[in-house]
Enzyme design. Structure first.
Site, short mmCIF file in Angstrom:
data_model
loop_
_atom_site.label_atom_id
_atom_site.label_comp_id
_atom_site.label_asym_id
_atom_site.label_seq_id
_atom_site.Cartn_x
_atom_site.Cartn_y
_atom_site.Cartn_z
N LEU A 345 0.83 -1.20 0.00
CA LEU A 345 0.00 0.00 0.00
C LEU A 345 0.86 1.24 0.00
O LEU A 345 0.46 2.29 -0.47
CB LEU A 345 -0.87 0.01 1.25
CG LEU A 345 -1.96 -1.06 1.33
CD1 LEU A 345 -2.53 -1.11 2.74
CD2 LEU A 345 -3.07 -0.77 0.34
N ALA A 347 5.27 2.63 0.94
CA ALA A 347 6.60 2.28 1.41
C ALA A 347 7.30 3.53 1.87
O ALA A 347 7.00 4.63 1.42
CB ALA A 347 7.40 1.62 0.28
N GLY A 348 8.20 3.37 2.80
CA GLY A 348 8.94 4.52 3.31
C GLY A 348 10.18 4.07 4.02
O GLY A 348 10.60 2.92 3.90
N GLY A 349 10.75 5.01 4.76
CA GLY A 349 12.01 4.73 5.43
C GLY A 349 11.93 3.58 6.42
O GLY A 349 12.91 2.88 6.63
N PHE A 350 10.77 3.34 7.02
CA PHE A 350 10.66 2.30 8.03
C PHE A 350 10.51 0.92 7.43
O PHE A 350 10.84 -0.07 8.03
CB PHE A 350 9.43 2.55 8.90
CG PHE A 350 9.56 3.73 9.81
CD1 PHE A 350 10.36 3.65 10.93
CD2 PHE A 350 8.88 4.90 9.55
CE1 PHE A 350 10.48 4.74 11.78
CE2 PHE A 350 8.99 5.98 10.40
CZ PHE A 350 9.80 5.91 11.51
N LYS A 352 7.59 -1.31 4.68
CA LYS A 352 6.45 -1.25 3.77
C LYS A 352 5.16 -1.58 4.49
O LYS A 352 5.17 -2.23 5.52
CB LYS A 352 6.64 -2.27 2.65
CG LYS A 352 7.69 -1.85 1.63
CD LYS A 352 7.86 -2.91 0.57
CE LYS A 352 8.87 -2.48 -0.46
NZ LYS A 352 9.21 -3.55 -1.39
N LYS A 367 2.05 -3.35 8.72
CA LYS A 367 3.21 -2.48 8.55
C LYS A 367 4.44 -3.24 9.04
O LYS A 367 4.46 -3.70 10.18
CB LYS A 367 2.99 -1.22 9.37
CG LYS A 367 4.09 -0.20 9.26
CD LYS A 367 3.62 1.05 9.99
CE LYS A 367 4.75 2.03 10.20
NZ LYS A 367 4.28 3.19 10.95
N ASP A 461 3.15 13.57 15.75
CA ASP A 461 3.37 13.61 14.30
C ASP A 461 2.04 13.75 13.56
O ASP A 461 1.78 13.05 12.59
CB ASP A 461 4.14 12.37 13.85
CG ASP A 461 4.87 12.61 12.53
OD1 ASP A 461 5.01 13.79 12.13
OD2 ASP A 461 5.29 11.63 11.89
#
Ligand SMILES: *[C@@H]1O[C@H](CO)[C@@H](O)[C@H](O)[C@H]1NC(C)=O
Ligand SMILES: *[C@@H]1O[C@H](CO)[C@@H](O)[C@H](O)[C@H]1NC(C)=O
Ligand SMILES: *[C@@H]1O[C@H](CO)[C@@H](O)[C@H](O)[C@H]1NC(C)=O
Ligand SMILES: *[C@@H]1O[C@H](CO)[C@@H](O)[C@H](O)[C@H]1NC(C)=O
Ligand SMILES: *[C@@H]1O[C@H](CO)[C@@H](O)[C@H](O)[C@H]1NC(C)=O
Ligand SMILES: *[C@@H]1O[C@H](CO)[C@@H](O)[C@H](O)[C@H]1NC(C)=O
Ligand SMILES: *[C@@H]1O[C@H](CO)[C@@H](O)[C@H](O)[C@H]1NC(C)=O
Length: 660
Positions: A345, A347-350, A352, A367, A461
Site C-alpha cells: 500500500l 513504502a517509506g524509510g521504516f 512497507k 506495517k 506527528d
C-alpha cells in the site's frame, strides 16, 4: 502254465523290489529332493529350510556340516560308489564370492573342529595333512587361499587328508553338443549338477559338473587314479561341509542321490527345488525403500526448517501478557499472500505497508518495520499494546503485532481510502462538508488522546499523511510511531526532537520540548491545509506564499480571509464555517503556546458550544513553523509531489535535531 509263469514273474519282481528296498533301508542307496525327509545329522550353521539343505548363513568365519546319519560299511565290498547332487552358491556381496564348500567322506560324523575360512570346515592347522584323517573331499572352492596353495577362486579339487588338493581344476564342463569345455562359475547363484563316481576295481575317481539344465557331459572334469582302500576306514560317513570367512556366501544342496557298489539313480532335475525366491533380492528393494524413506525424511526436515525459518518469530517471556494482541507470522504471511509486491500500500524509510485479508474476511494493513536493536523493544511493545486498548472511532485501530528477528509487524484495520494527504492532493474532490467532518473527527480523536485516557498520549506527528480515511471518509488518526505517553502535567523532554517540517511548533526547535500544545500547533497546520488545499510549507511557491500560515495571515489582515479557501471547492462552502476554521487554524498557530487553545477548547469551538476569542492578524503573534536551512532540492523531496502514489503513513520526512 501261463498262470504259473505270471506268478513267477510277479514273485521275481517283488523280490527284486524287496532287495532294493532293503538296500535303501540299509542306507547304501538313496535319493533326496526334500531334505526334511532325509535322515541327516547337521551342525554349525547348517539347517534344513523348506526342504533345502543350507550349509551356511550370514555368520562370519563359521562352519556348517551335514551328514547322512547312517555310516556306509565298506567291509567285504569294493569301495565303489556313485553320487550326484545339485548345489548353488549365493554370495552376499557381488564383488567377492566368499569361501567354498565340499562334498566329503569321513570316518567321523563330528567335524566341528574343522576350521572355517580356507579349511572349509574340514581340517584345521594341527590335523591338516595327517593320514589319521582318513578323509576324502571334493572341494568346490570359490576363494583362492594361500594355506591351500590355491591360485583360482573358482576351482574344483580332490582333497585327501589335507585341504591342499591333490588334483584340482578350474570349474568347467564339457559341452557335448559343441564338443568343447565351457567355464562354469560356481558362485553364480545358479543350480549346478555334480557327479562323483569311484570305480573300486580300476580305482578311478571321476568328478563331472554341468549346469542343471545340461545333461551329464560325457567327459568328467577330473578323472584320477586314487586307491581309496588306503584311505577309507571300514565305516564311512557321506556328507557336506561349508564355511564362511569375513565374506560370506549362502550354500545350498538342493537334491542328492547316492549308491554304494553300483551306479546312483539319476536325479530327476524337474524335482530339484529352486533357490528360495528372492533370497537377497530383497536388498535392492529394501535399499530403494530406505533411500526413499531417507530422502523423504530429509525433504520433510528441510521443509520443516524452511517452514521454521519462514515463519520464525521472536517471543520473549515478558510478552506473555500481550499474547492476545499477538499475531502469528504465519497468519500475516498468509493474509498478505507472502508479502507480495502487489499488496504493497505504501513504502517509506521504516519499511512497507501491505494489505492483507484474514481468514475470517477482515481486511487488515500490515506495517513491517525493520529495527536494528532489541533494546527499548519491551517499552515499545507495551505502548503498542496500550494503544491497542485505546478505543476511539477516529483512531486507526491497532489490532495487534508480531515480532521477528530485527523486525516488528504492526497490524491495523484497513483504511480503503488511504491517507488524507493523498486524497486531498490527488484526483479526488473532497467536498466542504467532508472536510469539516474530517477535521472534527481528528479533533475529537486528539481530545481523547490528550484527556480521555489515564495518561496523556502525545501523537507528536499529526499531519495530513497520518490521517487515514475509511470507506465513509471518516478521518482517523494513525501512525503512532512517534507517540509518547506521559503523566498529566509533565512535559516531555526528549533527547531528540521529532516531527515533520511544517507541522512542528517553533518551541520544539528552540526549547526541545513536546507537549499537548505542540500537537495543537500541528493540528492548526492541518486545519489550514484542509481548508486551503495547500501544504503548510511549499518551497516551490513564491517566497510570500511558501509558508501557508503567513499567507493566510496576510489575507486576514486584508479582510479577505475566505479567499484562501481551496479553489477546487469553487464556491461550494459555508463562509461562516470557513471563517471559523481559518481563525481556529490561526489560533492554534500562535507563537506563544499559552495562547493556543486546548483540544477540549477546540472541540467546543467546532461544536459551537463556546465562541472563539478574537484574533489579531499580527504576524508577530504567529508561530512560524520550523523551516530548517535546507536547500530547495531537499525541500522538494520533503514536500514534493511524490505523494501521487498511495504513500499511506509514509511520506513522512522526520527531522531529527540531535543533541539539542
Ligand atoms: C547361523 O547359524 C548359527 C548356528 O545355527 C546361529 O547361531 C547363528 O545365529 C546363525 N546366524 C545367522 C545370521 O542366521
Ligand atoms: C556295518 O558293520 C558293522 C560291523 O562292523 C555292523 O555292526 C553293522 O550292522 C553294519 N551296518 C550295515 C548298514 O551293514
Ligand atoms: C569278510 O570276508 C572275510 C573273508 O574274506 C570273512 O572272514 C569275514 O567274516 C567277512 N566279514 C563280514 C562282516 O562279512
Ligand atoms: C577370498 O577371501 C579373502 C579373505 O576372506 C577376501 O578378501 C577375498 O575377496 C576373497 N576372494 C574371493 C574371490 O571371494
Ligand atoms: C584340530 O582337529 C583335531 C581333531 O582332528 C583336534 O583334536 C584339535 O583340537 C583341532 N585343533 C584346533 C586348533 O582346533
Ligand atoms: C603332506 O605330508 C607329506 C608327508 O607326510 C609331505 O610330503 C607333503 O609335502 C605334505 N604336504 C603339504 C602340503 O604340507
Ligand atoms: C571316468 O572317466 C573316464 C574317462 O572319461 C571313463 O573312462 C571312466 O569310465 C569313468 N569312470 C567312472 C566310474 O565313471
Amino acid at each position: 502254465m501261463v498262470v504259473t509263469m505270471k506268478l513267477l514273474v510277479f514273485l521275481v519282481i517283488v523280490s527284486i523290489h524287496a532287495i532294493s528296498m532293503s538296500l535303501a533301508q540299509e542306507g547304501n542307496q538313496f535319493v533326496h529332493y526334500d531334505f526334511k525327509k532325509a535322515d541327516l545329522y547337521v551342525d554349525g550353521m547348517a539347517t534344513i529350510e523348506d526342504g533345502r539343505l543350507k550349509l551356511t548363513n550370514s555368520s562370519k568365519r563359521a562352519t556348517g556340516h551335514a551328514f547322512h546319519k547312517s555310516p556306509i560299511n565298506f567291509t567285504n565290498t569294493s569301495f565303489s560308489f556313485s553320487t550326484e547332487f545339485v548345489f548353488a552358491i549365493v554370495p552376499e556381496e557381488s564383488t567377492s564370492y566368499g569361501q567354498g564348500m565340499a562334498f566329503l567322506i569321513s570316518p567321523s560324523i563330528d567335524l566341528r573342529y574343522g576350521a572355517a575360512t580356507s579349511y572349509l570346515g574340514i581340517f584345521n592347522r594341527t590335523n591338516d595333512n595327517k593320514t589319521e584323517n582318513h578323509i576324502l573331499a571334493v572341494e568346490l572352492d570359490t576363494n583362492a587361499s594361500s594355506e591351500a596353495l590355491e591360485e583360482s577362486d573358482n576351482h574344483v579339487g580332490i582333497d585327501i587328508n589335507s585341504i591342499v588338493s591333490v588334483y584340482s581344476a578350474d570349474a568347467s564342463y564339457f559341452d557335448d553338443t559343441e564338443g568343447l569345455r565351457k567355464r562354469l562359475v560356481l558362485a553364480s547363484e545358479k543350480r549346478i549338477h555334480i557327479w562323483i563316481d569311484y570305480d573300486g576295481e580300476h580305482r578311478v575317481l571321476n568328478v563331472t559338473l554341468a549346469p542343471l539344465e545340461t545333461p551329464r557331459p560325457s567327459l568328467p572334469l577330473l578323472s584320477r587314479f586314487i586307491d581309496l582302500s588306503k584311505i577309507f576306514k571300514e565305516q564311512m560317513y557321506f556328507g557336506f561341509s561349508g564355511s564362511t570367512g569375513t565374506i560370506r556366501s549362502h550354500q545350498y544342496i538342493l537334491g542328492w542321490a547316492l549308491a554304494i557298489g553300483e551306479k546312483a539313480q539319476s536325479l530327476d532335475v524337474s524335482k530339484v527345488l529352486d533357490l528360495p525366491r528372492p533370497p537377497p533380492n530383497h536388498l535392492p528393494l529394501i535399499l530403494a525403500f530406505a533411500t526413499t524413506t531417507v530422502f523423504l525424511i530429509i525433504a520433510c526436515g528441510f521443509a520443516y526448517l524452511y517452514h521454521q525459518r519462514r515463519y520464525a518469530e521472536v517471543f520473549e517471556q515478558w510478552e506473555k501478557k500481550y499474547s492476545p494482541q499477538r499475531f502469528s507470522f504465519r497468519t500475516l504471511y498468509k493474509a498478505t499472500k507472502g508479502f507480495k509486491e502487489n499488496r504493497v500500500l505504501g513504502a517509506g524509510g521504516f519499511g512497507k505497508v501491505y494489505r492483507g485479508d484474514l481468514s475470517d474476511g477482515t481486511e487488515i494493513a500490515v506495517k513491517r518495520v525493520s529495527h536494528g536493536a532489541e533494546q527499548g523493544m519491551q517499552e515499545y511493545v507495551s505502548e503498542i499494546a496500550t494503544m491497542g486498548r485505546l478505543g476511539h472511532r477516529n483512531l486507526v485501530q491497532l489490532r495487534g503485532y508480531c515480532r521477528r528477528k530485527g523486525e516488528l509487524l504492526l497490524v491495523y484495520e484497513y483504511m480503503p481510502n488511504g491517507s488524507l494527504s493523498d486524497y486531498l492532493f490527488g484526483d479526488n474532490n473532497l467536498s466542504w462538508s467532508q472536510r469539516v467532518h474530517i477535521i472534527k473527527g481528528v479533533a475529537s480523536a486528539l481530545h481523547y488522546l490528550h484527556e480521555g485516557w489515564e495518561q496523556v498520549v502525545l501523537h507528536r506527528d499529526i499531519k495530513a499523511s497520518n490521517i487515514l480515511l475509511d470507506s465513509n471518509l471518516n478521518g482517523k488518526v494513525g501512525d503512532f510511531g512517534l507517540a509518547r505517553f506521559h503523566d498529566r502535567g509533565e512535559t516531555l523532554q526528549p533527547t531528540r526532537v521529532v516531527g515533520t517540517i511544517g507541522y512542528m511548533a517553533p518551541e520544539i526547535a528552540t526549547l526541545g520540548v513536546a507537549n499537548e500544545l505542540t500537537d495543537v500547533y500541528a493540528f492548526g497546520a492541518l486545519i489550514l491545509e484542509v481548508v486551503c488545499g495547500r501544504r503548510p510549507l511549499d518551497l516551490e511557491r513564491s517566497p510570500e506564499q511558501r509558508i501557508l500560515v503567513e499567507w493566510v495571515v496576510s489575507f486576514g489582515r486584508r479582510g479577505c480571509l475566505v479567499d484562501t479557501v481551496d479553489s477546487k471547492l469553487a464556491c461550494n462552502f459555508t463562509t461562516e464555517e470557513a471563517k471559523l476554521l481559518l481563525k481556529l487554524g490561526m489560533l492554534c498557530s500562535q507563537r506563544d503556546p499559552e495562547n493556543r487553545p486546548t483540544m477540549k477548547d477546540i472541540t467546543e469551538y467546532l461544536d459551537k458550544k463556546k465562541s472563539m476569542p478574537n484574533i489579531t492578524f499580527d504576524i508577530a503573534e504567529i508561530g512560524i513553523p520550523i523551516v530548517p536551512l535546507i536547500n530547495n532540492e531537499m525541500a522538494t523531496t520533503s514536500h514534493g509531489t511524490t505523494s501521487s502514489f498511495a504513500s499511506f503513513w509514509y511520506d513522512t520526512i522526520t527531522v531529527l535535531f540531535r543533541g539539542r
